[in-house]
Design an enzyme around this catalytic site. Structure first.
Site, PDB file in Angstrom:
ATOM      1  N   HIS A  43       0.317  28.691  37.995  1.00  0.00           N
ATOM      2  CA  HIS A  43       1.487  29.239  38.672  1.00  0.00           C
ATOM      3  C   HIS A  43       2.265  30.012  37.611  1.00  0.00           C
ATOM      4  O   HIS A  43       2.478  29.498  36.511  1.00  0.00           O
ATOM      5  CB  HIS A  43       2.329  28.092  39.243  1.00  0.00           C
ATOM      6  N   ARG A  92      10.001  34.868  43.538  1.00  0.00           N
ATOM      7  CA  ARG A  92       9.442  36.218  43.349  1.00  0.00           C
ATOM      8  C   ARG A  92       9.329  36.922  44.689  1.00  0.00           C
ATOM      9  O   ARG A  92       9.577  38.126  44.796  1.00  0.00           O
ATOM     10  CB  ARG A  92       8.074  36.139  42.679  1.00  0.00           C
TER      11      ARG A  92
END
Ligand SMILES: Cc1cc2nc3c(=O)[nH]c(=O)nc-3n(C[C@H](O)[C@H](O)[C@H](O)COP(=O)(O)OP(=O)(O)OC[C@H]3O[C@@H](n4cnc5c(N)ncnc54)[C@H](O)[C@@H]3O)c2cc1C
Length: 576
Positions: free
Chosen positions: A237, A259
């Site tokens: 990640h 994001r």
């Protein structure tokens, strides 16, 4: 050594989304069966499903479709997914999410018109990630736990599975466990066993999964001779919290939705660098963003603790604090202001796409053994989309729960264990008690560094070879290392030792699979073979433990629904 014997009809290893869903479905299918859920931690308090932040992928809202979710999964997985498994995942997710709300009692966030809100997740063409704020897993696991507690389902909490024990006829007989509290051994005989211990690549310097996860399920499956698929595929990640070297908060994930919502990544020189790597910027898939951050780190364009920054403040601190309350609180607890300031992040090992080869009915090659959740493989190929993890465990956990009662109806009876294997496995687990005490933490640190440096975000032949040599040396030292506390009652150092052994065994398979795949797909990036290779002739790796060594093979991917270059999307076809 005294081994207590227990008997149940269905034994479920693991109490995450897969294990609990399996228990509920199996009980519904046949309430007369005796069902036991065993887990290393406390029911509902352990494993990663509870840690799910972002949410659950499901195609529900107008404009989305199962086909679109499927195509995102296949393209995100770089054409390596097992297409039947991926199709089962995306199509069954629809009924599973309804079940979560209408039968289990979860309540997810809604749009003003009452439909379920889908948030944006990277690598997807539609905002389909259903959620409860940014702490979705707590909602799911708490409600599942309440439902399990309300039924006559037996619980073996703080029971660690150490070996899958075959029957004399080769089928599965049951599972050898250690009661962590008393240190006693228990053999649980079962007509059907579900492996749902949840993978969890905790052998990397930076990692996100819960501390109870040490790849035990895959280590046990490997020793039983089961084929393991896609073992090179470790998902990093991109945004693990970098809170400094002396805190276990380092590595914990800051969710993808940051994001997705428009967060920016800046390097140490305050340059928004994603544009140098991918036109999708921060919304590129996890593998792409992780590699970009890793490249910035290698070029030493880093923040004080050696990572990069995530910046959310331009979206409005009040809005960020409202939308991402859990993340903002977590950062504040560590002294960082996510809503208005800069937070240091680093790629962190998050999810394991590899696992036991299985069918769409959760069956494995071993008669009587089923697998679901992160222990299973094939659904995600080279890359798991954010939000497809918890969908996977609840979809296939439920399927396993539907299938096991009918398996038992067709194949009734317990199968006697192979006592030679049972005795050998007890001896194996007791190994460290007959060695001189040593420094386990030093060995663990060595493994974390070896895997991060040599078999991590970017690998090549030479680094993998160094990694393999390192793993061999660490394992040899581990086998010569014993425990200072020689009592077995709640001896957590013993369990650390067992964790480390599982991690060494699975790390070796990751490295061998990474060596075998001479191209770069999704989470697996070989700097000496940076090209993805021909999609039409894609293969997946299979590892199997045979006569004391790991045999690696490759098999062709079957494009049963869609071939590379094609799509299932009607609008895309119409536009051609
Ligand atoms: C921080 C974090 C955030 C995440 N966010 C998301 C997200 O937003 N969306 C998403 O889709 N996915 C997310 N994931 C991934 C997701 O959590 C997992 O894919 C999924 O929950 C796995 O479910 P599972 O049932 O297979 O395993 P888990 O939920 O991990 O459960 C594993 C169980 O097995 C038990 N166990 C382990 N070893 C043994 C043993 N030897 N004997 C007995 N029991 C054992 C554990 O104690 C636990 O009960 C996230 C993961 C993490 C770590």
């Amino acid at each position: 050594m005294n081994v207590e014997r227990l008997k149940t009809d269905i034994l479920i290893l693991g109490s995450g989304g897969a294990g609990l869903f399996a228990a509920l479905h199996a009980h519904k299918a046949n309430p007369d069966l005796d069902i036991t859920v065993a887990s290393k931690g406390l029911l509902g308090k352990c494993g990663c499903t509870r840690m799910v932040q972002g949410g659950y992928n499901v195609a529900l809202n107008p404009g989305d479709s199962i086909e679109r979710h499927f195509m995102d999964t296949i393209e995100g997985g770089k054409w390596l997914p097992h297409q039947e498994l991926a199709w089962t995942l995306v199509s069954t997710a629809v009924e599973r999410v309804r079940e979560l709300e209408n039968e289990i009692g979860c309540f997810f966030d809604r749009n003003p018109d009452g439909t379920l809100h889908g948030k944006a997740f990277a690598g997807q063409t539609f905002d389909r990630t259903v959620h409860k704020g940014d702490l979705t897993g707590i909602e799911i696991i708490n409600r599942l736990m309440e439902q399990v507690w309300a039924r006559p389902i037996r619980r073996l909490e703080e029971h660690r599975a150490v070996a899958l024990i075959p029957a004399t006829d080769g089928a599965l007989s049951g599972v050898l466990m250690i009661d962590v509290r008393s240190g006693e051994f228990r053999f649980v005989a079962a007509q059907a066993v579900l492996l749902a211990t949840g993978g969890g690549p905790t052998m990397y310097r930076y990692h996100t999964p819960s501390g109870d996860k040490s790849m035990d399920g895959l280590a046990m499956a490997l020793r039983l001779g089961l084929p393991l698929r896609d073992m090179e595929m470790v998902q990093f990640h991109p945004t693990g919290l970098l809170a400094g070297p002396d805190t276990r908060m380092t590595g914990t994930v800051l969710e993808e939705g940051l994001r997705g919502a428009g967060g920016h990544l800046l390097n140490g020189a305050m340059h928004r660098f994603m544009g140098d790597y991918d036109p999708k910027l921060e919304r590129a898939t996890r593998d792409v963003v992780s590699r970009a951050i890793y490249a910035e780190m290698r070029a030493e364009r880093t923040t004080p603790n050696g990572g990069v920054y995530i910046k959310m403040g331009h979206l409005g601190p009040a809005n960020v604090a409202k939308q991402f309350k859990g993340m903002v609180d977590r950062c504040r607890d560590c002294g960082f202001d996510l809503a208005g300031g800069l937070v240091e992040v680093v790629p962190t090992a998050h999810y394991f796409m590899g696992g036991v080869v299985c069918g769409v009915d959760a069956s494995t090659e071993r008669f009587g053994l089923f697998v679901a959740g992160e222990d299973a493989s094939g659904m995600h190929g080279a890359n798991r989309l954010g939000g497809n993890g918890v969908a996977n465990s609840t979809v296939f956990g439920g399927i396993a729960g539907d299938v096991m009662p009918s398996f038992i109806a067709k194949n009734p009876g317990h199968r006697p264990p192979d006592t030679a294997v049972l005795d050998a496995e007890v001896e194996r687990a007791l190994h460290p008690f007959s060695r001189k005490p040593g420094d386990l933490n030093r060995l663990r640190e060595k493994l974390l560094d070896t895997m991060w440096d040599e078999v991590g975000v970017v690998r090549d032949r030479a680094s993998i070879a160094r990694g393999l040599a390192g793993i061999d040396a660490i394992e040899a030292e581990l086998l010569a290392t014993g425990l200072a506390d020689t009592g077995r009652r709640f001896n957590l150092t013993w369990h650390d030792w067992l964790n480390l052994r599982s991690l060494c065994e699975v790390s070796r398979v990751i490295a061998l699979a990474a060596l075998r795949r001479e191209n770069s797909r999704g989470a697996h990036y070989r700097s000496d073979f940076p090209e993805p290779g021909e999609l039409a002739t894609s293969t997946f790796t299979v590892a199997r433990h045979i006569s004391g060594r790991i045999e690696m093979t490759e098999r062709p991917v079957v494009f049963s629904h869609v071939k590379p270059g094609q799509t299932l999307l009607r609008d895309a076809i119409a536009a051609e």
